[in-house]
Design an enzyme around this catalytic site. Structure first.
Site, mmCIF file in Angstrom:
data_model
loop_
_atom_site.group_PDB
_atom_site.id
_atom_site.type_symbol
_atom_site.label_atom_id
_atom_site.label_comp_id
_atom_site.label_asym_id
_atom_site.label_seq_id
_atom_site.Cartn_x
_atom_site.Cartn_y
_atom_site.Cartn_z
ATOM 1 N N LEU A 256 0.820 -1.214 0.000
ATOM 2 C CA LEU A 256 0.000 0.000 0.000
ATOM 3 C C LEU A 256 0.854 1.264 0.000
ATOM 4 O O LEU A 256 0.355 2.360 -0.316
ATOM 5 C CB LEU A 256 -0.934 0.008 1.215
ATOM 6 N N LYS A 257 2.137 1.161 0.319
ATOM 7 C CA LYS A 257 2.992 2.339 0.375
ATOM 8 C C LYS A 257 3.285 2.933 -0.994
ATOM 9 O O LYS A 257 3.775 4.066 -1.097
ATOM 10 C CB LYS A 257 4.304 1.997 1.088
#
Length: 464
Positions: free
Chosen positions: A53-54
């Site tokens: 998700l980063k």
């Protein structure tokens, strides 16, 4: 096109960054937890091209910094990361033409470090066991490097663009995928950007959605949320969650509840998810899911709970998905030292044996690339000795053709051979005088060194 506006139906993207976002939402099988009656949905963020998700915050922080003039063309990005932000930033930096240095603590998996290096980043490793005020702490080192080189430091822990990325993308995606119906959103916090950004969006569209934070033991966030005071931080094994200070990207006031999930439960939940559903996620995903199940157990069958799976399991093959690591860290039950055998201390490691007729090139491959040391030499199934590494090295230094040489001329006496069924103390006795022994088990011979002993001793339960 940006990650925030990318259409999931687009068949061809102009670059890798446009492929970020619109990750799938998958329903947890109803029989995963017999105590849960409601629907539990998993947002699979390891579907992003950088693997986590980063990727979302990496793109948004960089592009916003460029718009503000904080990051100039050809400039250097310097960031501290537990791995995933570093990988996302390295991917974005490569695609956009920026140099990057990533500072990462030494407790993070080698898979993460190698991935960041593969994406072209310079990696600086710092000790994980230092206080946050120590100049060797990875946040302090990143700030110092940025200052010295004139680079841009995103400072993800205190950068509200981190939060804004999830407010703009992750939150709306979940709301759309749920068709506007969900009762609780559960997520861990490290920087706090995911939890806060999604929470801000959810509270705008439906204030009744319950926001639940998740913390590992040793992090200060759950304690701060409950008491609004600092506490002493401690060690924990889960990666990418928890914090030693209050991050500026995290808003405790928007959170309705907080759970602390022990490392062992996080890892066992992740392993169960992989083995029973085929969803191969990381340790913090197990932490989030364990908390989501706690929430779901109290809800009626009509309810819906959503949680985030931040990254995939391939980054944790040497940790969460290694039985050796789980046993060494006592996340699997210890064995009584009184009845333990050598078998209890053996590791799942590379095995090999060669014959006297094999080439020296093949033997060097086994001992060098595969790390089988000492390398057993078997003749007619019997141990004839082990490879003479010193003699092999001498031939390599002289540039000899190893394919023309035979192992028969490079054999030295083997170390002591112990049976796997022997008491573990026999290895302790032998290793006081030698660096390594060979252990015979049902699969053949396997080396067992002092390092192996040091790593495996925590598996033993010491009884009075």
């Amino acid at each position: 096109m940006t990650a925030a506006s990318a259409n999931k139906d687009t068949l061809i993207h102009d670059n890798i960054l446009d492929a970020v976002g619109n990750t799938p939402l998958v329903r947890l099988p109803a029989d995963f937890d017999p105590e849960v009656q409601c629907e539990v949905l998993l947002k699979l963020e390891f579907g992003n091209p950088g693997g986590s998700l980063k990727d979302r915050i990496a793109i948004h922080m960089i592009r916003t910094a460029v718009e503000r003039g904080d990051l100039i063309p050809g400039g250097r990005i310097v960031e501290c990361s537990s791995g995933n932000t570093g990988a996302g930033l390295a991917m974005a930096a490569s695609a956009l033409g920026f140099d990057i240095t990533v500072v990462i603590p030494d407790k993070m998996s080698q898979e993460k470090i190698s991935a960041i290096e593969a994406l072209g980043a310079d990696v600086v490793i710092t000790p994980a066991n230092v206080d946050i005020d120590d100049p060797r702490h990875y946040t302090k080192v990143a700030g110092q490097i940025a200052k010295e080189c004139g680079g841009w430091w995103p400072d993800q822990y205190h950068n509200t663009d981190n939060t804004d990325a999830h407010y703009r993308t992750t939150g709306p995606e979940i709301w759309k995928q749920c068709e506007g119906r969900l009762d609780a959103f559960v997520a861990g916090a490290g920087t706090g950007g995911t939890l806060t950004g999604v929470a801000q969006y959810m509270k705008e569209v439906d204030p009744s959605v319950q926001i639940v934070g998740v913390d590992p033991p040793g992090s200060i966030l759950a304690h701060w949320w409950k008491h609004r005071e600092m506490c002493e931080s401690g060690p924990y094994a889960v990666e990418g969650a928890g914090e030693e200070e209050v991050p500026g990207a995290w808003d405790p006031d928007i959170i309705d509840d907080y759970f602390v999930i022990e490392d062992a439960l996080s890892f066992h939940t992740a392993r169960k998810l992989a083995s029973e559903t085929g969803i191969f996620a990381g340790g913090s995903s197990g932490m989030n899911l364990a908390a989501a199940l706690k929430v779901a157990r109290k809800l009626p069958a009509s309810a819906r709970v959503v949680t985030i799976l931040p990254d995939g399991g391939r980054a944790y093959l040497s940790k969460v998905y290694s039985k050796d690591w789980m046993r060494d860290r006592r996340f699997l039950p210890p064995v009584s030292q009184n009845g333990a055998t050598l078998q209890d201390l053996l590791r799942n490691r590379e095995r090999a044996a060669v014959s006297p007729e094999d080439t020296l090139a093949w033997a060097v491959h086994q001992t060098g690339e595969r790390g089988v040391r000492p390398l057993p030499v078997l003749q007619n199934g019997e141990l004839a000795g082990v490879l003479d590494e010193d003699a092999a090295i001498a031939c390599m230094v002289q540039g000899e053709d190893l394919d023309q040489l035979r192992v028969a001329d490079f054999i030295q006496p083997a170390p002591t051979v112990l049976e796997a069924t022997s008491p573990w103390s026999e290895a302790l006795s032998q290793l006081q005088e030698s660096e390594c022994v060979l252990v015979r088990d049902g699969k053949g011979l396997v080396p067992f060194s002092r390092r192996d002993l040091i790593r495996a001793l925590p598996r033993l339960k010491h009884e009075a």
